[in-house]
Scaffold this motif. Sequence first.
Motif, PDB file in Angstrom:
ATOM      1  N   LYS A 382     -15.079  40.134 -45.083  1.00 33.19           N
ATOM      2  CA  LYS A 382     -15.204  38.675 -45.228  1.00 33.19           C
ATOM      3  C   LYS A 382     -13.918  37.980 -44.807  1.00 33.19           C
ATOM      4  N   LEU A 383     -12.767  38.546 -45.185  1.00 34.50           N
ATOM      5  CA  LEU A 383     -11.473  37.964 -44.821  1.00 34.50           C
ATOM      6  C   LEU A 383     -11.268  38.009 -43.310  1.00 34.50           C
ATOM      7  N   ARG A 384     -11.658  39.099 -42.685  1.00 35.23           N
ATOM      8  CA  ARG A 384     -11.518  39.225 -41.230  1.00 35.23           C
ATOM      9  C   ARG A 384     -12.287  38.104 -40.520  1.00 35.23           C
ATOM     10  N   LEU A 385     -13.518  37.860 -40.956  1.00 40.16           N
ATOM     11  CA  LEU A 385     -14.340  36.821 -40.333  1.00 40.16           C
ATOM     12  C   LEU A 385     -13.787  35.426 -40.599  1.00 40.16           C
ATOM     13  N   GLU A 386     -13.241  35.215 -41.800  1.00 36.07           N
ATOM     14  CA  GLU A 386     -12.628  33.915 -42.129  1.00 36.07           C
ATOM     15  C   GLU A 386     -11.431  33.633 -41.223  1.00 36.07           C
ATOM     16  N   ARG A 387     -10.634  34.652 -40.976  1.00 37.56           N
ATOM     17  CA  ARG A 387      -9.463  34.478 -40.116  1.00 37.56           C
ATOM     18  C   ARG A 387      -9.872  34.121 -38.685  1.00 37.56           C
ATOM     19  N   GLU A 436     -20.906  35.810 -21.996  1.00 34.12           N
ATOM     20  CA  GLU A 436     -21.333  37.063 -22.618  1.00 34.12           C
ATOM     21  C   GLU A 436     -20.221  38.112 -22.564  1.00 34.12           C
ATOM     22  N   GLU A 437     -19.575  38.250 -21.406  1.00 34.86           N
ATOM     23  CA  GLU A 437     -18.497  39.228 -21.248  1.00 34.86           C
ATOM     24  C   GLU A 437     -17.311  38.886 -22.144  1.00 34.86           C
ATOM     25  N   TYR A 438     -16.985  37.583 -22.215  1.00 38.42           N
ATOM     26  CA  TYR A 438     -15.860  37.150 -23.046  1.00 38.42           C
ATOM     27  C   TYR A 438     -16.128  37.451 -24.523  1.00 38.42           C
ATOM     28  N   ASN A 439     -17.317  37.072 -24.981  1.00 38.87           N
ATOM     29  CA  ASN A 439     -17.636  37.268 -26.395  1.00 38.87           C
ATOM     30  C   ASN A 439     -17.651  38.752 -26.769  1.00 38.87           C
ATOM     31  N   ARG A 440     -18.169  39.591 -25.864  1.00 39.77           N
ATOM     32  CA  ARG A 440     -18.201  41.018 -26.130  1.00 39.77           C
ATOM     33  C   ARG A 440     -16.789  41.586 -26.245  1.00 39.77           C
ATOM     34  N   SER A 441     -15.900  41.185 -25.343  1.00 37.87           N
ATOM     35  CA  SER A 441     -14.517  41.667 -25.381  1.00 37.87           C
ATOM     36  C   SER A 441     -13.776  41.094 -26.584  1.00 37.87           C
ATOM     37  N   PHE A 442     -14.042  39.824 -26.900  1.00 41.51           N
ATOM     38  CA  PHE A 442     -13.407  39.191 -28.052  1.00 41.51           C
ATOM     39  C   PHE A 442     -13.790  39.922 -29.335  1.00 41.51           C
ATOM     40  N   ASP A 443     -15.071  40.243 -29.474  1.00 40.08           N
ATOM     41  CA  ASP A 443     -15.533  40.946 -30.681  1.00 40.08           C
ATOM     42  C   ASP A 443     -14.906  42.332 -30.788  1.00 40.08           C
ATOM     43  N   THR A 444     -14.754  43.006 -29.659  1.00 39.94           N
ATOM     44  CA  THR A 444     -14.142  44.336 -29.666  1.00 39.94           C
ATOM     45  C   THR A 444     -12.693  44.267 -30.139  1.00 39.94           C
ATOM     46  N   ILE A 445     -11.977  43.257 -29.683  1.00 35.41           N
ATOM     47  CA  ILE A 445     -10.565  43.088 -30.074  1.00 35.41           C
ATOM     48  C   ILE A 445     -10.450  42.766 -31.558  1.00 35.41           C
ATOM     49  N   THR A 446     -11.233  41.809 -32.002  1.00 33.10           N
ATOM     50  CA  THR A 446     -11.072  41.283 -33.367  1.00 33.10           C
ATOM     51  C   THR A 446     -11.799  42.097 -34.423  1.00 33.10           C
ATOM     52  N   GLU A 447     -12.581  43.107 -33.995  1.00 28.97           N
ATOM     53  CA  GLU A 447     -13.253  43.960 -34.973  1.00 28.97           C
ATOM     54  C   GLU A 447     -12.267  44.832 -35.742  1.00 28.97           C
TER      55      GLU A 447
END
Length: 592
Positions: A382-387, A436-447
Amino acid sequence: MTHTFHIPVLGLAFSIDSAIKVARYGISTVMSIVDDELIERIRAYYCKLNQLAYNPIYKHEEDYRASRITAYLELVKTLVEQQMETLKQQTFTKDSDLTKYFQLLPESHPARPIYHAMEIETNTSIKRQLQELLVGYVNPGEIDVNIMSKVDKLNFRNNTALDQKYSDASAALRGFANSSLHSAVILSAGMNPHLYAYLAELPAFFPKADSTFDKKVVLKVSDFRSSLIQAKYLAKKGVWVSEFRVESGLNCGGHAFATDGFLLGPILEEFKEKKENLKIELFTIYQDYWASQGVLLTVLPPIRYTVQGGVGTAMEHRFLLDYYEFDAVGWGSPFLMVPEATTVDNETLKALEEAEKSDFYCSGASPLGVPFNNFRPSSAEKLRLERIKKGRPGSPCKKEYLIANREFGEKPICTASRAYQHQKIQELQAQELTVEEYNRSFDTITEKTCLCEGLAAPAYLKYGIQQNKEQAAVSICPGPNLVWFKRQYSLKQMVDHIYGRGSILEHSDRPFVLINELDLYIDHIQKYVEDNKDFLNDKKIKYITKFKAQLQLGIDYYHNLQNKLLCIPKNTLEAIPLQLELAMIRLNNVRI
């Protein structure tokens, strides 16, 4: 060993003091010795709780990390020894720990029939003699430790690199070696040549004249081949592996070290077939090393074989012991629901009780770059998503145990850190990517999420020892098997469940442990194909093809195994052919 199960390492905090809680009942446990800050604070807590003198070990002191670990292990040993002395002085009253010790024993233990005879004996003199005989059987569980061998950061003082022996894993190993415990270090997460070479230099692991050891070495492995490679490497340096702890690659808690499609059943079968030859081969190498040192060894030390990952019923427990001829079974994630045995904060416990199947998932959250079994409702998630929502992804990096990335300079940083994710997102923004490519890479980084803080937090919250401005968000890494354990249990309820004296599962439709793992592996290769569909090359195609072929061999093995599953309940056994057929259909639909 007193019991046919053990409690494996559970994160950082969850089993940090399990030995203090359950070793007096003969139950063996494993604690992580990665986080010396957590260890030092837990030592202070237990010293205060038991009115013992606490002398802090500060970070500026020489070899402070090893010293902290040694001091805590000595404290745990002292407390358990005191508990054992108290227990042995007790009488066999209804609620005494002495009575509980024998109530928890498996039926196969030699003291169990003596206990039953004592219970019904009416002659006072005979009853007393039986009680005295029983006390002689009382022994504590093993107080074992775990080191992830590749979590081995090199340390600095005044910007000068310290010697390799002061690296994180080496210092932790030395901390264990310097303790007076007679127990084992479990080495997990693959081979670290530096650590293994250092291990061979420590006299605590040398054989004694009778081929016994003060300190034993256990390898946690996911297949036979890696076991053989690591054990031979150690044997050539004069180190004996006293146990192979086989863990399911995916049906486990914590980090998931998936095999290339090799399933647990065929892996255990290979151990069963080859373990005698393995022992002889290793002993020959081991003997040769010590002969070169002028030491003649004639007694072949024993090797234990244990298995863990996804076990959930007494039938599965018994099957793994009997059919594969293993010595013990590890029960990990289910013990998160047993406050008498593990350390989980109240908020997280409540979330686990209310969890659904989809809440348990294999993620990319670990900074180590290894799949990590995660829990969606955790406060850390939850904290990760809030950040991210606030435009501040990533975590402050305080403990630095998992720093390894050098993309942005010679000094390594953690991929879960704010500094790293900020720079990676800047790189991303400079590229001309589709949404789509940006969001996929962004999610990989911030996961990626901070495990150093999150996996230590439950103990701080549980015992009220959190410091000012310290993160309260908890990471927890249960295996998917935990979904079947829906409430908190007493220690006796869980142990009775393991030994078949009563079931705590509320659903009868739980698939057999080996089928559960098969489904997880098909999920794994499906996700791999989906994630790589736009980036396929010959190497990846070869990997997928080989993975699928190996799963096919596993399914064929399970078809043949059905005829040997005589101890399995009828409803579970009858469901297996259809489950294998559905698995085959799913596997055939994994197309490149």
